[in-house]
Design a protein around this motif. Structure first.
Motif, PDB file in Angstrom:
ATOM      1  N   PHE A 244      61.536  17.846  37.493  1.00 42.16           N
ATOM      2  CA  PHE A 244      60.815  17.988  36.225  1.00 42.16           C
ATOM      3  C   PHE A 244      59.585  17.071  36.182  1.00 42.16           C
ATOM      4  CE2 PHE A 244      64.916  19.641  34.383  1.00 42.16           C
ATOM      5  CZ  PHE A 244      64.421  20.885  34.046  1.00 42.16           C
ATOM      6  N   TYR A 245      59.688  15.942  36.838  1.00 38.19           N
ATOM      7  CA  TYR A 245      58.530  15.038  36.911  1.00 38.19           C
ATOM      8  C   TYR A 245      57.358  15.743  37.599  1.00 38.19           C
ATOM      9  CZ  TYR A 245      55.661  10.981  38.171  1.00 38.19           C
ATOM     10  OH  TYR A 245      54.619  10.097  38.322  1.00 38.19           O
ATOM     11  N   ASP A 246      57.626  16.371  38.754  1.00 29.89           N
ATOM     12  CA  ASP A 246      56.573  17.081  39.478  1.00 29.89           C
ATOM     13  C   ASP A 246      56.051  18.277  38.687  1.00 29.89           C
ATOM     14  OD1 ASP A 246      56.665  15.343  41.650  1.00 29.89           O
ATOM     15  OD2 ASP A 246      58.226  16.501  42.666  1.00 29.89           O
ATOM     16  N   ALA A 247      56.928  18.914  37.906  1.00 31.94           N
ATOM     17  CA  ALA A 247      56.501  20.053  37.090  1.00 31.94           C
ATOM     18  C   ALA A 247      55.502  19.609  36.024  1.00 31.94           C
ATOM     19  CB  ALA A 247      57.714  20.721  36.448  1.00 31.94           C
ATOM     20  N   VAL A 248      55.797  18.508  35.332  1.00 31.16           N
ATOM     21  CA  VAL A 248      54.886  17.985  34.309  1.00 31.16           C
ATOM     22  C   VAL A 248      53.576  17.545  34.945  1.00 31.16           C
ATOM     23  CG1 VAL A 248      54.549  16.144  32.616  1.00 31.16           C
ATOM     24  CG2 VAL A 248      56.760  17.309  32.773  1.00 31.16           C
ATOM     25  N   LEU A 249      53.650  16.871  36.081  1.00 28.49           N
ATOM     26  CA  LEU A 249      52.448  16.389  36.752  1.00 28.49           C
ATOM     27  C   LEU A 249      51.559  17.557  37.197  1.00 28.49           C
ATOM     28  CD1 LEU A 249      50.946  13.893  37.775  1.00 28.49           C
ATOM     29  CD2 LEU A 249      52.261  14.065  39.905  1.00 28.49           C
ATOM     30  N   LEU A 250      52.172  18.579  37.802  1.00 25.06           N
ATOM     31  CA  LEU A 250      51.407  19.744  38.260  1.00 25.06           C
ATOM     32  C   LEU A 250      50.750  20.456  37.076  1.00 25.06           C
ATOM     33  CD1 LEU A 250      50.584  21.824  40.426  1.00 25.06           C
ATOM     34  CD2 LEU A 250      52.805  22.934  40.076  1.00 25.06           C
ATOM     35  N   TYR A 251      51.482  20.614  36.000  1.00 21.77           N
ATOM     36  CA  TYR A 251      50.946  21.284  34.816  1.00 21.77           C
ATOM     37  C   TYR A 251      49.784  20.477  34.225  1.00 21.77           C
ATOM     38  CZ  TYR A 251      50.991  23.746  30.301  1.00 21.77           C
ATOM     39  OH  TYR A 251      50.650  24.482  29.182  1.00 21.77           O
ATOM     40  N   ALA A 252      49.935  19.163  34.203  1.00 19.99           N
ATOM     41  CA  ALA A 252      48.876  18.307  33.660  1.00 19.99           C
ATOM     42  C   ALA A 252      47.607  18.383  34.511  1.00 19.99           C
ATOM     43  CB  ALA A 252      49.368  16.862  33.571  1.00 19.99           C
ATOM     44  N   ILE A 253      47.763  18.424  35.823  1.00 19.84           N
ATOM     45  CA  ILE A 253      46.600  18.539  36.718  1.00 19.84           C
ATOM     46  C   ILE A 253      45.872  19.861  36.475  1.00 19.84           C
ATOM     47  CG2 ILE A 253      45.896  18.769  39.140  1.00 19.84           C
ATOM     48  CD1 ILE A 253      48.179  16.847  39.860  1.00 19.84           C
ATOM     49  N   ALA A 254      46.645  20.951  36.340  1.00 22.83           N
ATOM     50  CA  ALA A 254      46.037  22.260  36.089  1.00 22.83           C
ATOM     51  C   ALA A 254      45.354  22.294  34.719  1.00 22.83           C
ATOM     52  CB  ALA A 254      47.100  23.351  36.183  1.00 22.83           C
TER      53      ALA A 254
ATOM     54  N   GLY B 281      53.300  14.154  44.555  1.00 16.26           N
ATOM     55  CA  GLY B 281      54.314  14.027  43.526  1.00 16.26           C
ATOM     56  C   GLY B 281      55.161  12.791  43.750  1.00 16.26           C
ATOM     57  N   ILE B 282      56.263  12.732  43.038  1.00 15.02           N
ATOM     58  CA  ILE B 282      57.119  11.548  43.133  1.00 15.02           C
ATOM     59  C   ILE B 282      57.884  11.502  44.448  1.00 15.02           C
ATOM     60  CG2 ILE B 282      59.208  12.543  42.115  1.00 15.02           C
ATOM     61  CD1 ILE B 282      57.636   9.042  41.527  1.00 15.02           C
ATOM     62  N   THR B 283      58.011  12.647  45.121  1.00  8.62           N
ATOM     63  CA  THR B 283      58.716  12.698  46.401  1.00  8.62           C
ATOM     64  C   THR B 283      57.747  12.790  47.582  1.00  8.62           C
ATOM     65  OG1 THR B 283      58.917  15.103  46.190  1.00  8.62           O
ATOM     66  CG2 THR B 283      60.756  13.769  45.399  1.00  8.62           C
ATOM     67  N   GLY B 284      56.457  12.547  47.321  1.00  8.61           N
ATOM     68  CA  GLY B 284      55.450  12.668  48.380  1.00  8.61           C
ATOM     69  C   GLY B 284      54.589  13.888  48.140  1.00  8.61           C
ATOM     70  N   ASN B 285      54.073  14.466  49.213  1.00 14.43           N
ATOM     71  CA  ASN B 285      53.247  15.660  49.076  1.00 14.43           C
ATOM     72  C   ASN B 285      54.096  16.848  48.634  1.00 14.43           C
ATOM     73  OD1 ASN B 285      50.847  14.409  49.823  1.00 14.43           O
ATOM     74  ND2 ASN B 285      51.154  14.840  52.000  1.00 14.43           N
TER      75      ASN B 285
END
Length: 571
Positions: A359-369, A397-401
């Motif tokens: 979910f962290y990566d989902a929020v981050l990706l959405y924010a970048i877009a 992301g939090i786990t790397g690329n």
């Protein structure tokens, strides 16, 4: 046009003060509403195989928003998160999302771990206004990869296709062509209007790839772990033992342990003729000693389970070993207890897994877009435009690329774990990289018997095809082989002997054997010479035969003398 001018003006203002965080009033179309649908309780594992809950996800969203604002990706307060209890229902979950759409309070949807609740929302969200993006950290099933039917669905954990590729790569490496699937599914209890299990979906992805290989065969057996016991597992394993050496399991950790103990009872786990692969994607526990149960009445059962687990390999989603991820996990756990009192309310420690951290990566990706859309002067509520910016890209992301393919699926990595006898724990020995589509070895596989099982031995894996020994044709072949060896050996022996005699015959310095007898031979020769001398000198006493012959000769002379004398007188 007015909207475009306002956005451009806001960009100029924000760029002129890069040292400070952008302010929300510069973005009149914000905040953006994210609705998260998750259950309050873990509930039925068949519906919630990844054990997602609202209590587990809240601190993850908090940490994600903190970083989005801290990194100046979006201004503070640009995203509003609303949590709804989906109740693991394919009726309640979709209904909550529809209510938000009707109230115009949803710009993106996340969660809905029950796949039958997610599917209808992912199917109709394209019709809501300009489209509403849908994010899932579960839903790895192949069917949800159809972008004609689910055009705005982004899967932050990818699909089971990567899992299927890993399993088939392993089978190809060891030349295994026969598969036997044993998995938990409530359908085995009869029609109860329940959906299929996550095991069914994960193994179906493997089966779909196997079907592309015409030389491979597969068999399937289902069971309900709520009803099955070790006796039933033995019956299923006995059936599998004459069909395949590769047995793929999918069930809860406790059920897998029972199956391996049943395999130990049958001798399948200790014969070296079988290999078991456990698909442990849903728990992602990476347990180092999964055979141990503290509540066992005696240690003997744990030791037997450990011996059985030597024949077991485990596949699980790969975990990040980056320090950033470890720090993120600590932040989430700390926030869970300080802000949400998680341990006191639930009575257990907070546990992180890949499906919650995604979910962290989902929020981050959405924010970048969102940031890129706003910077381009476009509408951040246009779900189709936002989605197109998220697919086919890589970000940190939090786990790397984190790489998202052009179909909206993340490239997932899977680990292959094996029991290391020296470390006495399961360790990663290989992993499949979804981005590079490669199986990479990082350790050594250990096999019962010292070597991997062969595909379809002559007598079967359990020797049941040869109850009285090997078949007749095997003995004929063995006898023919031994006869050929004997004939070849005799040919070589006589050929070498013949060649040796030929070589001796060609030697110019060969002498008679008598000349090699020494002094004894010389004495014999002297005796022979003496005999010859006596014979030449007419020595009648030297031989009886000669003596009698000599007398005859003398008498003959006398007779001859008398006759001649008589003739002379008469004459």
């Amino acid at each position: 046009m007015i909207l475009s001018d306002v956005l451009l003006l806001s960009l100029v203002i924000s760029s002129s003060s890069s040292s400070s965080s952008p302010r929300l009033h510069n973005f009149p179309l914000l905040p953006i509403d994210i609705v998260v649908g998750l259950p309050t309780e873990e509930g039925d594992r068949g519906k919630n195989p990844f054990l997602l809950t609202l209590a587990k996800s809240r601190p993850v969203f908090d940490v994600a928003l903190q970083d989005v604002y801290h990194l100046n990706i979006l201004p503070y307060g640009a995203i509003k998160v609303t949590f709804e209890n989906s109740a693991l229902s394919d009726a309640i979950g979709p209904q909550k999302m529809i209510e938000h759409y009707c109230n115009k309070t949803v710009d993106a949807i996340m969660g809905l771990p029950y796949v039958y609740a997610l599917a209808p929302i992912a199917r109709i969200s394209k019709f809501w206004g300009q489209g509403v993006p849908v994010f899932t950290t579960t839903a790895l099933v192949d069917e949800l990869g159809d972008r004609n039917e689910f055009p705005l669905l982004t899967r932050m954990m990818g699909s089971y296709k990567s899992l299927g590729k890993l399993v088939t790569r392993i089978a190809e490496r060891f030349e295994w062509q026969h598969y036997f699937f044993m998995f938990n599914d409530e359908v085995a209890r009869g029609p109860r209007n329940k959906g299929r299990s996550e095991c069914y979906f994960s193994l179906s992805a493997i089966k779909n790839l196997i079907m592309n290989n015409k030389t491979s065969t597969w068999n399937v057996k289902m069971f309900s772990e709520f009803e099955a016991d070790r006796l039933q597992y033995r019956a299923l394993l006995s059936e599998a033992s004459v069909m395949s050496n590769l047995i793929i399991l999918c069930a809860s950790p406790d059920t897998v342990r029972e199956i391996m103990l049943a395999a130990h009872d049958l001798g399948m786990a200790t014969s070296g003729e079988y290999v078991f692969i456990n698909i442990d994607v849903s728990t992602g526990s990476h347990a180092e000693q999964p055979w141990i149960r503290a509540n066992d009445t005696n240690n003997e059962e744990n030791e037997k389970a450990k011996e059985a687990y030597r024949a077991l390999k485990t596949i699980s989603l790969r975990r990040s070993d980056l320090e950033e991820y470890k720090n993120f996990e600590l932040r989430v756990k700390k926030l869970a207890d300080l802000k949400y009192n998680y341990t006191n309310i639930t009575g257990k420690d907070y546990e992180m897994n890949n499906f919650i951290s995604a979910f962290y990566d989902a929020v981050l990706l959405y924010a970048i877009a969102l940031n890129e859309t706003i910077q381009s002067g476009l509408d951040p509520r246009n779900g189709h435009n936002i989605t197109s910016r998220m697919w086919g890209r890589t970000f940190v992301g939090i786990t790397g690329n984190v790489s998202i393919d052009h179909n909206g699926d993340r490239y997932s990595d899977y680990s292959l774990l094996d029991l290391d006898p020296k470390q006495n724990k399961f360790v990663e020995v290989a992993y499949y990289s979804g981005a590079s589509n490669q199986l990479k070895t990082v350790g050594e596989l250990h096999w019962v018997g010292g070597k991997p099982p062969t595909d379809l031995p002559i007598c079967g894996y359990d020797k049941s095809k040869c109850p009285q020994g090997y078949p007749l044709h095997v003995y004929l072949l063995m006898g023919s082989f031994l006869l050929i060896l004997v004939l070849v050996g005799l040919f070589i022996f006589f050929w070498r002997r013949y060649k040796l005699e030929q070589e001796l015959a060609a030697m110019s310095w060969k002498i008679r054997w008598e000349e090699l007898d020494g002094e004894e031979s010389q004495k014999k020769e002297k005796k022979k010479a003496k005999k010859r001398k006596n014979h030449d000198g007419y020595l009648p006493e030297s031989d009886p035969l000669l003596r009698s012959t000599s007398r005859s000769s003398v008498n003959s002379d006398k007779v001859g003398f008398s006759c001649s004398r008589h003739l002379e007188i008469r004459g």
